[in-house]
Write an enzyme that holds these catalytic residues in place. Structure first.
Site, PDB file in Angstrom:
ATOM      1  CE  LYS A 270     -46.512  13.091 -48.216  1.00 51.48           C
ATOM      2  NZ  LYS A 270     -46.594  13.862 -47.020  1.00 51.48           N
TER       3      LYS A 270
ATOM      4  CG  ASP B 273     -50.695  11.248 -49.195  1.00 54.59           C
ATOM      5  OD1 ASP B 273     -51.368  12.224 -49.597  1.00 54.59           O
ATOM      6  OD2 ASP B 273     -50.032  11.265 -48.143  1.00 54.59           O
TER       7      ASP B 273
HETATM    8  P1  ATP Z   1     -48.045   9.719 -44.484  1.00 54.36           P
HETATM    9  O1  ATP Z   1     -47.021  10.720 -44.900  1.00 54.36           O
HETATM   10  O2  ATP Z   1     -48.904   9.231 -45.655  1.00 54.36           O
HETATM   11  O3  ATP Z   1     -48.815  10.098 -43.260  1.00 54.36           O
HETATM   12  P2  ATP Z   1     -46.180   8.192 -43.050  1.00 54.36           P
HETATM   13  O4  ATP Z   1     -44.851   8.350 -43.694  1.00 54.36           O
HETATM   14  O5  ATP Z   1     -46.451   9.057 -41.878  1.00 54.36           O
HETATM   15  O6  ATP Z   1     -47.284   8.376 -44.137  1.00 54.36           O
HETATM   16  P3  ATP Z   1     -46.028   5.362 -43.383  1.00 54.36           P
HETATM   17  O7  ATP Z   1     -44.585   5.095 -43.213  1.00 54.36           O
HETATM   18  O8  ATP Z   1     -46.572   5.392 -44.761  1.00 54.36           O
HETATM   19  O9  ATP Z   1     -46.377   6.710 -42.592  1.00 54.36           O
HETATM   20  O10 ATP Z   1     -46.914   4.288 -42.606  1.00 54.36           O
HETATM   21  C1  ATP Z   1     -46.994   4.214 -41.274  1.00 54.36           C
HETATM   22  C2  ATP Z   1     -47.855   3.044 -40.806  1.00 54.36           C
HETATM   23  O11 ATP Z   1     -48.333   2.227 -41.883  1.00 54.36           O
HETATM   24  C3  ATP Z   1     -47.073   2.145 -39.917  1.00 54.36           C
HETATM   25  O12 ATP Z   1     -47.883   1.866 -38.812  1.00 54.36           O
HETATM   26  C4  ATP Z   1     -46.815   0.880 -40.708  1.00 54.36           C
HETATM   27  O13 ATP Z   1     -46.852  -0.276 -39.930  1.00 54.36           O
HETATM   28  C5  ATP Z   1     -47.948   0.866 -41.718  1.00 54.36           C
HETATM   29  N1  ATP Z   1     -47.493   0.354 -43.035  1.00 54.36           N
HETATM   30  C6  ATP Z   1     -48.182  -0.470 -43.823  1.00 54.36           C
HETATM   31  N2  ATP Z   1     -47.537  -0.749 -44.945  1.00 54.36           N
HETATM   32  C7  ATP Z   1     -46.384  -0.054 -44.895  1.00 54.36           C
HETATM   33  C8  ATP Z   1     -45.287   0.065 -45.778  1.00 54.36           C
HETATM   34  N3  ATP Z   1     -45.242  -0.590 -46.934  1.00 54.36           N
HETATM   35  N4  ATP Z   1     -44.276   0.886 -45.427  1.00 54.36           N
HETATM   36  C9  ATP Z   1     -44.331   1.576 -44.263  1.00 54.36           C
HETATM   37  N5  ATP Z   1     -45.338   1.477 -43.381  1.00 54.36           N
HETATM   38  C10 ATP Z   1     -46.357   0.665 -43.682  1.00 54.36           C
END
Ligand code: ATP
Length: 296
Positions: A11, A137
């Site tokens: 997203k 989310d």
């Molecule tokens: P958001 O936009 O909700 O803040 P994000 O894109 O910034 O999410 P993610 O990639 O969802 O961040 O996640 C980051 C953290 O979550 C990392 O530290 C990662 O190790 C942990 N994590 C746990 N499960 C997952 C997964 N399936 N995919 C990615 N990261 C994951």
């Protein structure tokens, strides 16, 4: 059916406002969410051996309860105990820690898939109630498309599909902690808040220029100051002809919206051959079909 294949879409936030900090530490937000075609893939296979076994293509990601996919499966089995187990293969393409809800969308896809695989018959709203326990989310990631997200992110109102366009995603090589961004966000009279209602109206009128003109993310007040790369990428995207560009979520990924394919491609090649090359993607908005079939 013993195996289910799922796409977990990323997203972006077309607008992100923070209204206030609640006494419990959570932030009350108002955001316009939009799914994009960039996705991770999950393959879930039911096995006679009980337990959850997760594999992923990224060796730095956890494969235990710290992975949101594992946590989602754990939660599902707690609520609906089964004699069977699952093997889950997670193929990640959404950049990690990027502001694109990569983990949340994987968790949402896992819950959706397990509900199908084990024929537990949960409705979308029942899945969302389960999903919010994993992250704010996750309910949106189960819904997908264009939506207004309020509360801590769990109060969702589907919106008319945002006008289609070319979407360029570029993640600079900086890591930003979401916690840090929220802690350093100052909300006072001088805070410039996005015009969320104006954007809802622009989307309803199907005006891409008006929607693009209203892109706004209150968290940029923190990140643009600390990470000049973000403003640089946005400026470059606009120079290449993006209608507008913005940071998604708490960053650091920047997206640009283009109406012209040729300009979008030129910008894509510019970033693809630069230092952010491996984390540069050309995509488009994803809108789920009414009878969306998520498995092959
Ligand atoms: P958001 O936009 O909700 O803040 P994000 O894109 O910034 O999410 P993610 O990639 O969802 O961040 O996640 C980051 C953290 O979550 C990392 O530290 C990662 O190790 C942990 N994590 C746990 N499960 C997952 C997964 N399936 N995919 C990615 N990261 C994951």
């Amino acid at each position: 059916m013993n195996t289910i294949y799922l796409k977990a879409y990323a997203k972006i936030n077309l607008a992100l406002d923070v209204l206030r900090r609640r006494p419990d530490g959570y932030h009350e937000v108002r955001m316009i969410m939009q799914s994009v075609r960039l996705h991770d893939r999950l393959r879930i296979t039911r096995t006679r051996t009980p337990g959850i076994r997760l594999k992923t293509n990224l060796d730095f990601l956890p494969t235990n309860e710290n992975n949101l996919v594992y946590a989602a499966a754990n939660l599902f089995f707690e609520q609906f105990p089964q004699d069977y187990g699952v093997n889950i293969q997670l193929d990640k393409r959404i950049p990690v820690s990027a502001g694109m809800a990569g983990g949340s969308t994987d968790a949402a896809a896992a819950l959706f898939g397990l509900n199908r695989l084990f024929q537990t018959g949960l409705s979308l709203s029942e899945l969302q109630k389960l999903g919010v326990k994993l992250g704010a989310d996750v309910p949106y990631c189960l819904l997908r498309g264009t939506a207004l997200s309020e509360g801590i992110g769990e109060i969702l109102t589907p919106l008319a599909p945002a006008p289609s366009c070319h979407v360029l995603l570029v993640k600079p090589p900086v890591s930003i902690s979401t916690k840090h961004v929220y802690e350093h966000l100052s909300l006072d009279e001088s805070t410039v808040h996005p015009d969320i209602d104006g954007m809802i109206d622009a989307i309803r009128r199907k005006s891409l220029p008006d929607t693009a003109a209203l892109l706004s993310n209150v968290l940029e007040s923190v990140t643009r100051r600390e990470y000049p790369a973000i403003a640089d990428i946005e400026d470059t995207m606009r120079e290449f002809g993006a209608l507008n560009a913005l940071m998604s979520g708490s960053g650091p990924t920047v997206f640009g919206l283009f109406s012209d394919r040729g300009r979008a491609e030129k910008a894509f090649y510019h970033f693809k051959t630069g230092p952010c090359g491996r984390q540069t993607f050309m995509t488009a908005f994803f809108q789920p079909a009414v009878s969306d079939i998520r498995h092959k």
